[in-house]
Design an enzyme around this catalytic site. Structure first.
Site, short mmCIF file in Angstrom:
data_model
loop_
_atom_site.label_atom_id
_atom_site.label_comp_id
_atom_site.label_asym_id
_atom_site.label_seq_id
_atom_site.Cartn_x
_atom_site.Cartn_y
_atom_site.Cartn_z
N ARG A 91 -6.71 11.61 -7.45
CA ARG A 91 -7.92 10.78 -7.28
C ARG A 91 -9.18 11.62 -7.06
O ARG A 91 -10.29 11.06 -7.07
CB ARG A 91 -7.73 9.85 -6.07
CG ARG A 91 -7.06 8.51 -6.32
CD ARG A 91 -7.98 7.52 -7.03
NE ARG A 91 -9.35 7.51 -6.52
CZ ARG A 91 -9.75 6.93 -5.40
NH1 ARG A 91 -8.90 6.23 -4.70
NH2 ARG A 91 -11.01 7.01 -5.01
N TYR A 106 -14.61 -12.00 0.60
CA TYR A 106 -15.39 -10.84 0.15
C TYR A 106 -16.64 -11.27 -0.59
O TYR A 106 -17.73 -10.71 -0.41
CB TYR A 106 -14.54 -9.92 -0.74
CG TYR A 106 -13.54 -9.11 0.06
CD1 TYR A 106 -13.95 -8.07 0.89
CD2 TYR A 106 -12.18 -9.37 -0.01
CE1 TYR A 106 -13.04 -7.34 1.63
CE2 TYR A 106 -11.26 -8.64 0.73
CZ TYR A 106 -11.70 -7.62 1.55
OH TYR A 106 -10.81 -6.90 2.29
N ARG A 135 0.83 -1.23 0.00
CA ARG A 135 0.00 0.00 0.00
C ARG A 135 0.85 1.26 0.00
O ARG A 135 0.49 2.26 0.62
CB ARG A 135 -0.97 0.01 1.19
CG ARG A 135 -1.93 -1.17 1.25
CD ARG A 135 -2.98 -1.06 0.16
NE ARG A 135 -4.00 -2.07 0.30
CZ ARG A 135 -5.22 -1.85 0.77
NH1 ARG A 135 -5.58 -0.66 1.13
NH2 ARG A 135 -6.08 -2.84 0.84
N ARG A 179 -3.57 6.66 0.08
CA ARG A 179 -4.03 7.84 0.81
C ARG A 179 -3.01 8.51 1.70
O ARG A 179 -3.25 9.62 2.17
CB ARG A 179 -5.29 7.47 1.62
CG ARG A 179 -6.53 7.40 0.73
CD ARG A 179 -7.69 6.81 1.49
NE ARG A 179 -7.37 5.46 1.91
CZ ARG A 179 -8.08 4.76 2.79
NH1 ARG A 179 -9.13 5.30 3.37
NH2 ARG A 179 -7.74 3.53 3.10
N ASP A 183 -6.62 -3.21 -7.48
CA ASP A 183 -7.19 -3.78 -6.26
C ASP A 183 -7.46 -5.26 -6.50
O ASP A 183 -7.64 -5.68 -7.64
CB ASP A 183 -8.48 -3.06 -5.85
CG ASP A 183 -8.86 -3.44 -4.42
OD1 ASP A 183 -8.32 -2.83 -3.48
OD2 ASP A 183 -9.66 -4.37 -4.25
O1 1CP Z 1 0.31 0.54 -3.29
C1 1CP Z 1 -0.21 -0.58 -3.32
O2 1CP Z 1 0.06 -1.47 -2.48
C2 1CP Z 1 -1.09 -0.97 -4.50
C3 1CP Z 1 -2.47 -0.75 -4.29
C4 1CP Z 1 -3.41 -1.75 -3.66
C5 1CP Z 1 -3.27 -3.09 -3.28
C6 1CP Z 1 -2.04 -3.95 -3.33
C7 1CP Z 1 -4.74 -1.39 -3.40
C8 1CP Z 1 -5.33 -0.07 -3.65
N1 1CP Z 1 -5.43 -2.49 -2.95
C9 1CP Z 1 -4.54 -3.53 -2.86
C10 1CP Z 1 -4.83 -4.91 -2.45
C11 1CP Z 1 -5.96 -5.17 -1.53
N2 1CP Z 1 -7.23 -4.70 -1.59
C12 1CP Z 1 -5.90 -6.06 -0.45
C13 1CP Z 1 -4.67 -6.84 -0.10
C14 1CP Z 1 -3.71 -5.96 0.62
C15 1CP Z 1 -3.97 -5.72 2.06
O3 1CP Z 1 -4.19 -6.71 2.80
O4 1CP Z 1 -3.93 -4.57 2.49
C16 1CP Z 1 -7.14 -6.10 0.18
C17 1CP Z 1 -7.54 -6.91 1.39
C18 1CP Z 1 -7.98 -5.22 -0.56
C19 1CP Z 1 -9.40 -4.95 -0.28
C20 1CP Z 1 -9.58 -3.51 -0.04
N3 1CP Z 1 -9.61 -2.56 -1.03
C21 1CP Z 1 -9.69 -2.83 1.20
C22 1CP Z 1 -9.66 -3.49 2.58
C23 1CP Z 1 -11.03 -3.51 3.18
C24 1CP Z 1 -11.15 -4.50 4.31
O5 1CP Z 1 -11.63 -5.63 4.05
O6 1CP Z 1 -10.75 -4.15 5.44
C25 1CP Z 1 -9.82 -1.47 0.92
C26 1CP Z 1 -9.98 -0.33 1.90
C27 1CP Z 1 -9.75 -1.32 -0.49
C28 1CP Z 1 -9.78 -0.07 -1.28
C29 1CP Z 1 -8.45 0.37 -1.75
N4 1CP Z 1 -7.58 -0.39 -2.53
C30 1CP Z 1 -6.46 0.34 -2.82
C31 1CP Z 1 -6.62 1.63 -2.24
C32 1CP Z 1 -5.64 2.76 -2.36
C33 1CP Z 1 -7.85 1.63 -1.57
C34 1CP Z 1 -8.47 2.77 -0.83
C35 1CP Z 1 -9.36 3.48 -1.78
C36 1CP Z 1 -9.38 4.94 -1.56
O7 1CP Z 1 -8.37 5.64 -1.87
O8 1CP Z 1 -10.43 5.40 -1.12
#
Ligand code: 1CP
Length: 356
Positions: free
Chosen positions: A52, A163, A39, A43, A88
């Site tokens: 964004r 999910y 990540r 943000r 994602d």
């Molecule tokens: O920089 C990076 O790492 C690349 C971006 C990335 C990655 C690798 C994003 C962008 N998502 C992911 C993978 C992801 N998505 C995972 C595996 C990684 C981890 O465990 O953190 C998971 C579980 C998700 C699911 C997801 N998508 C969540 C978690 C929700 C929960 O179940 O608690 C969330 C909040 C998202 C949205 C998301 N994905 C990525 C971003 C930057 C965001 C936030 C969106 C925003 O900016 O509002």
């Protein structure tokens, strides 16, 4: 400005293959311990929030111009040793027609959860044409990144299934476990379909130029080892097998996986990601020989003063001292409210204190 206009961790090397990151994944000697952050895009960066603005998360994942810019932002700013594609884990599910959205502050939300055998029909195979924007983004990034490797990624079958079956983020995974224990055949068929989708998604990223891939099984720590072995490992192993022939490092990561590290190693990855709960020397014993490790600073440590962050980072480096392959990372993703300068300083600290 492209990522190459500023010096990065690979300043001394000239090709992706010789980068510190890929060398560490292959357990070869490195000029310094490579570092990147799960990540790292997102943000915590003001430049991310700016591009964004007004664009929903999933829409931004489908625009190669934005994907390229957002992926490069942390490489420019922090000088990390690898980029990770901005996307994602639910992107391939949406691409095959699953009605889902990423809700700000919540995460992925599925309109109609998958709970019955009839629901499985909605999980058709992923075709490269479904995600042309991903292939195009990877291609553009490989051109921009020069000697900095690009990591592709996908969600692992268990985490994706959670999910889909729950309908959104879940603390206890109750519907998921109800299916796993109550209808093992339906569960096996579900994760098998997800394995095929995930393998196809990783394959097209590798073929477009990704230098390594990470399988995120973020929530698999919710399982006991016997259940992991019986109900999840065959599907994750199928993913690793399917992409083995490409010869790129395969990283396998989950949270709360202390009791699963041996089995995660057995599932077939080249690099096992470790959260902050198990020191890396102990993790190496659990994972067994022949694997590199990735991790594992507690992401919340970054809220402490600089000296405390450095002391904790040094503990990680000391625990990893005798490992043949170590990629420095956090034990889970960057927390959105962190000061990004703390990340930049950490990259510099890891580089300078491991210079060989
Ligand atoms: O920089 C990076 O790492 C690349 C971006 C990335 C990655 C690798 C994003 C962008 N998502 C992911 C993978 C992801 N998505 C995972 C595996 C990684 C981890 O465990 O953190 C998971 C579980 C998700 C699911 C997801 N998508 C969540 C978690 C929700 C929960 O179940 O608690 C969330 C909040 C998202 C949205 C998301 N994905 C990525 C971003 C930057 C965001 C936030 C969106 C925003 O900016 O509002």
């Amino acid at each position: 400005m492209s990522a190459n206009d500023r010096p990065t961790g690979q300043q001394q090397t000239s090709t992706v293959a010789e980068s510190a990151f890929l060398k560490a994944c292959r357990r070869e000697p490195v000029p310094h311990t490579p570092v990147w952050f799960m990540r790292q895009a997102g943000r915590s960066l003001p430049e991310y929030l700016k591009v964004r603005e007004g664009i929903p998360m999933l829409d931004s994942c489908m625009r190669p111009d934005l994907v390229t810019e957002i992926t490069l932002q942390p490489v420019r700013r922090h000088r990390v040793d690898a980029a990770i594609l901005f996307s994602d884990i639910v992107v391939p599910l949406r691409a095959i027609g699953i009605d889902l959205d990423i809700k700000p502050g919540v995460g992925p939300v599925i309109a109609e959860p998958i709970r019955t055998r009839a629901d499985l029909q909605r999980l058709r195979p992923l075709e490269p044409d479904d995600v042309r924007y991903v292939t195009e983004s990877v291609g553009a990034l490989v051109g921009e990144l020069g000697a900095t490797p690009l990591i592709g990624f996908a969600g692992a079958p268990f985490t994706l299934a959670s999910y889909l079956v729950e309908g959104g983020p879940s603390r206890n995974h109750e519907h998921t476990k109800a299916m796993m224990y109550g209808d093992p055949q339906l569960w096996a068929d579900l994760v098998d379909r997800l394995a095929d989708i995930t393998a196809a998604f990783l394959t097209l990223q590798i073929e477009a130029g990704a230098s390594a891939v990470q399988l995120f099984d973020s929530w698999v720590g919710a399982l006991a080892p016997a259940d992991y072995r019986r109900s999840v490992m065959p599907a994750s192993a199928k993913v690793f097998d399917a992409i083995a022939g490409h010869g790129v490092p395969r990283i396998h990561f989950g949270v709360g996986t202390g009791e699963l590290l041996g089995l995660m190693g057995e599932a077939g990855a080249d690099v096992v990601g470790v959260d902050w709960r198990v020191p890396l020397d102990e993790a190496a014993r659990r994972v067994g020989p022949g694997k590199a490790l990735q991790g594992n600073l507690d992401p919340a440590v970054l809220f402490a003063p600089r000296e405390a962050v450095e002391a904790k980072a040094r503990e990680v480096l000391t625990a990893a001292r005798d490992l043949p392959g170590h990629v420095f990372n956090l034990g889970h993703g960057v927390l959105p409210s962190i000061d990004p300068d703390a990340l930049t300083r950490l990259v510099e600290f890891v580089h300078t204190s491991t210079q060989r």
